[in-house]
Structure formats: C-alpha cells, structure tokens
Design a protein around this motif. Structure first.
Motif, PDB file in Angstrom:
ATOM      1  N   GLU A  13       0.810  -1.216   0.000  1.00 32.62           N
ATOM      2  CA  GLU A  13       0.000   0.000   0.000  1.00 32.62           C
ATOM      3  C   GLU A  13       0.847   1.272   0.000  1.00 32.62           C
ATOM      4  OE1 GLU A  13      -4.039   0.585   2.379  1.00 32.62           O
ATOM      5  OE2 GLU A  13      -2.297   1.037   3.626  1.00 32.62           O
ATOM      6  N   LEU A  16       0.852   3.210  -3.195  1.00 33.33           N
ATOM      7  CA  LEU A  16      -0.431   3.459  -3.849  1.00 33.33           C
ATOM      8  C   LEU A  16      -1.016   4.810  -3.451  1.00 33.33           C
ATOM      9  CD1 LEU A  16      -2.022  -0.082  -3.368  1.00 33.33           C
ATOM     10  CD2 LEU A  16      -0.681   0.779  -5.305  1.00 33.33           C
ATOM     11  N   ILE A  20      -5.511   0.161  -0.110  1.00 34.97           N
ATOM     12  CA  ILE A  20      -5.330  -0.974  -1.015  1.00 34.97           C
ATOM     13  C   ILE A  20      -6.634  -1.699  -1.311  1.00 34.97           C
ATOM     14  CG2 ILE A  20      -4.796  -2.703   0.762  1.00 34.97           C
ATOM     15  CD1 ILE A  20      -2.524  -3.674  -1.147  1.00 34.97           C
ATOM     16  N   GLU A  22      -9.346  -0.560  -2.213  1.00 36.55           N
ATOM     17  CA  GLU A  22     -10.069   0.062  -3.323  1.00 36.55           C
ATOM     18  C   GLU A  22      -9.594  -0.426  -4.686  1.00 36.55           C
ATOM     19  OE1 GLU A  22     -10.516   4.289  -3.068  1.00 36.55           O
ATOM     20  OE2 GLU A  22     -10.696   4.258  -0.880  1.00 36.55           O
ATOM     21  N   TYR A  23      -8.609  -1.310  -4.711  1.00 31.71           N
ATOM     22  CA  TYR A  23      -8.103  -1.843  -5.968  1.00 31.71           C
ATOM     23  C   TYR A  23      -8.706  -3.214  -6.293  1.00 31.71           C
ATOM     24  CZ  TYR A  23      -4.724   1.945  -6.102  1.00 31.71           C
ATOM     25  OH  TYR A  23      -4.140   3.194  -6.158  1.00 31.71           O
ATOM     26  N   GLU A 292       2.137  -5.609  -9.055  1.00 30.10           N
ATOM     27  CA  GLU A 292       1.758  -4.241  -9.432  1.00 30.10           C
ATOM     28  C   GLU A 292       1.108  -4.144 -10.815  1.00 30.10           C
ATOM     29  OE1 GLU A 292       4.948  -1.470  -8.959  1.00 30.10           O
ATOM     30  OE2 GLU A 292       4.224  -0.822  -6.991  1.00 30.10           O
ATOM     31  N   PHE A 296      -2.556  -3.185  -9.408  1.00 31.47           N
ATOM     32  CA  PHE A 296      -2.455  -1.843  -8.849  1.00 31.47           C
ATOM     33  C   PHE A 296      -2.187  -0.729  -9.863  1.00 31.47           C
ATOM     34  CE2 PHE A 296      -0.859  -4.793  -5.438  1.00 31.47           C
ATOM     35  CZ  PHE A 296      -2.057  -4.811  -4.732  1.00 31.47           C
ATOM     36  N   GLN A 297      -2.613  -0.950 -11.098  1.00 27.96           N
ATOM     37  CA  GLN A 297      -2.477   0.115 -12.092  1.00 27.96           C
ATOM     38  C   GLN A 297      -3.573   1.168 -11.930  1.00 27.96           C
ATOM     39  OE1 GLN A 297       0.273   0.330 -14.362  1.00 27.96           O
ATOM     40  NE2 GLN A 297       0.844  -1.094 -12.727  1.00 27.96           N
ATOM     41  N   PRO A 299      -7.570   1.872  -9.731  1.00 27.12           N
ATOM     42  CA  PRO A 299      -8.514   1.361  -8.723  1.00 27.12           C
ATOM     43  C   PRO A 299      -9.665   0.596  -9.391  1.00 27.12           C
ATOM     44  CG  PRO A 299      -8.025   3.679  -8.367  1.00 27.12           C
ATOM     45  CD  PRO A 299      -7.478   3.331  -9.715  1.00 27.12           C
ATOM     46  N   ALA A 300     -10.348  -0.217  -8.614  1.00 29.21           N
ATOM     47  CA  ALA A 300     -11.509  -0.953  -9.114  1.00 29.21           C
ATOM     48  C   ALA A 300     -12.649   0.015  -9.411  1.00 29.21           C
ATOM     49  CB  ALA A 300     -11.958  -1.979  -8.080  1.00 29.21           C
TER      50      ALA A 300
END
Length: 313
Positions: A13, A16, A20, A22-23, A292, A296-297, A299-300
């Motif tokens: 995290e 970010l 975290i 929210e991904y 990554e 983690f590119q 957010p969802a």
C-alpha cells in the motif's frame, strides 16, 4: 498470525494513491483474514489494520502484562483451554469496536464475502454485501458481528452471538481458505467471466510438516487440526485453479503464503509479532514487481450495492 498478511498489504500500500482495498472488486476473508477483509472494505488502510495486530494483539490475547504475572496467566490459559475457551472474547470485541464502531456491512466500499459457521443448524453462514438482488439482509448487519463470528475459533473463543441472537463460530471450520467461494461468487452471482478473473490469495503462514506412514492417535494429536485445515485450503485452491484455467491456460491466481517450520508460530502468541511483520514486508518487496502490473495500475470500478442503508441505520 494475521500480522504477516497485514504487513504484506501495508507494504504494498505504501506505493499506492489510496487504500489498497479500493483496488479490488471483491474481497473474501475467513477468521483473521475476515477481519482484514471487513476493515479493507470499510475503507481502512492496511497500515491501520496492521497497527491493530501490533498494538492491540497483546490485549486481545491477555499478554499485555496487566493483571497476573505472564507465567501465571499463561499457565492458567493453558489449563483453561482443556475445558473452556482459552481467551476472553470480550477483549477481542472491545479492540475491534475501536476500528469498526457501529458500521454496517452495507457501509463497505467493496463487495465482501465473510464465512462463518452456524453450529445449531450445522450449516454454513456467509455474510455478504448487497451485490445481488437475493442478498437482502446482511448489508444491514453490524460489521463487528461479522468480524467476531468469522474469528470465533472453537476452543480459543466462545461462540459469538450476533445482534439477531444467532450463535456463530469461525468460518475456518469449513472455509479456512475462501478462494473457491470467492471464485464461485464471482462467476455465478456476479456473472463475471472466469477468463477475466485475477485473484490475489493471501495466507498467514504455511507450516511444513510430515506425517508417518501409519500414524496413531497419539502421534496425530498435534497435527490433526493442521491436517484438516491444510487439506481444505489446498482443495479450495485446486478448485479455483480449475475454474479460472490457472497455469495451463493463463496466470490467474497469485498466491502468497510463506513456508515456515511447524510450531514456529502459534495463532495466539504475540511474542513473535515483529518477526511476522518483517516476513510480510519482505514478501511484499519480493512480490511487488509481479503484482503491481496486475492489480495496482488503476482502482476498481465504483461498487454500487443493490440495497442501501438508510440514514437512520
């Protein structure tokens, strides 16, 4: 042992722009993983959840130095464990209340799946957000009840009775590793194509042990629970692989669970919290280049529940 995955997530995290949780589109967790899942869903950072384990763990398990000397209280808990629950569930509830308060499952920003076990009816009991029209009740339940229920490990904590007077035990009784449940939920209820799923699967630790060719009761005493939990976890992982086409068709499952010698760590021993924290941070450093690009590119997408809490809830 939840310190290890909490530290793993907190380390990831750090790079970010937002918490975290929210991904991810769906978060499932059992027992201590259920506590992490609920916290992440409610918007807490992984760092806040790590602090729960590091700072409040000794209070939860009565190892904070208050009251009787450590050797006396420890001996008493070991004797008590033979006939009653080893730890006081009120300690756990009090500490969880400090981070969950009166929030409801419907306050989650992410879809949640939290397994528990209903011993009265000998049936599964899964807390879920309102991510499908059939899920009409759990969203209004207290997040604290879900956390207490999924973490009520038999012999360690008493059965948790919810605000609706439902008595529940730890979801680890049947879903120690909830990965297969999450995959089935995604494909069946949510209608997501199996080929689109990417799953980050975390475990606390993977204990390395060996069984004799013809073990008897005495030789199996220490490994019996470990054997059943390990079997369920690996079986669930195998089902998830089949459903997603992992390995043979594509890489869909990213499993992170460090191997450790048997009995190096215990579920309720906070004396090695620092070591577990370091293991999580080191594992995150090693796995970051692999994770990554996948998770983690960006957010969802925003989660819009089917049913919403009223302002008075």
């Amino acid at each position: 042992m939840g310190t290890q995955p909490a530290s793993f997530l907190a380390s990831l995290e750090e790079g970010l722009d937002r918490p975290i949780g929210e991904y991810f589109d769906l978060i499932a967790g059992t027992s201590t993983g259920g506590i992490l899942a609920i916290g992440l869903g409610l918007g807490l950072t992984a760092k806040q959840l790590l602090e729960l384990y590091v700072e409040r763990g000794p209070k939860i398990f009565g190892e904070d130095g208050s009251g009787s000397p450590a050797f006396v209280s420890g001996a008493w808990r070991r004797m008590k464990h033979w006939i009653l629950s080893k730890h006081d569930a009120e300690n756990l509830q009090r500490e969880l209340e400090t981070i969950l308060g009166k929030k409801r499952i419907g306050d989650s920003r992410t879809r949640l799946l939290i397994p528990a076990w209903d011993p009265a009816h000998r049936s599964v009991y899964i807390f879920k957000t309102a991510h499908h029209p059939r899920l009409k009740t759990d969203y209004s339940r207290l997040a604290l009840d879900a956390a207490m229920a999924t973490a009520a490990a038999p012999t360690y904590f008493k059965r948790h009775t919810t605000a609706e007077s439902v008595g529940l035990f730890d979801g680890g009784v049947w879903a120690n590793n909830p990965i297969a449940l999450a995959v089935v939920e995604a494909i069946s209820l949510l209608g997501w194509p199996a080929s689109s799923l990417r799953i980050l699967s975390l475990g606390c630790v993977n204990e390395v042990y060996a069984l004799g060719e013809s073990p008897g009761k005495l030789s199996m005493v220490g490994d019996l629970a470990r054997l059943f939990m390990d079997g369920q976890s690996r079986g669930a992982l195998g089902m998830a692989k089949l459903l997603t086409g992992h390995e043979y068709e594509r890489e869909a499952i990213f499993r992170c669970c460090p191997d450790v010698p048997k009995d190096l760590f215990k579920m309720d021993d906070t004396s090695k919290t620092s070591e577990l924290r370091g293991m999580g941070a080191a594992a995150a450093r090693r796995e970051r280049p692999r994770l990554e690009p996948v998770f983690f590119q960006v957010p969802a997408d925003h989660f819009e529940p089917i049913y919403k809490l009223q302002e008075t809830d």
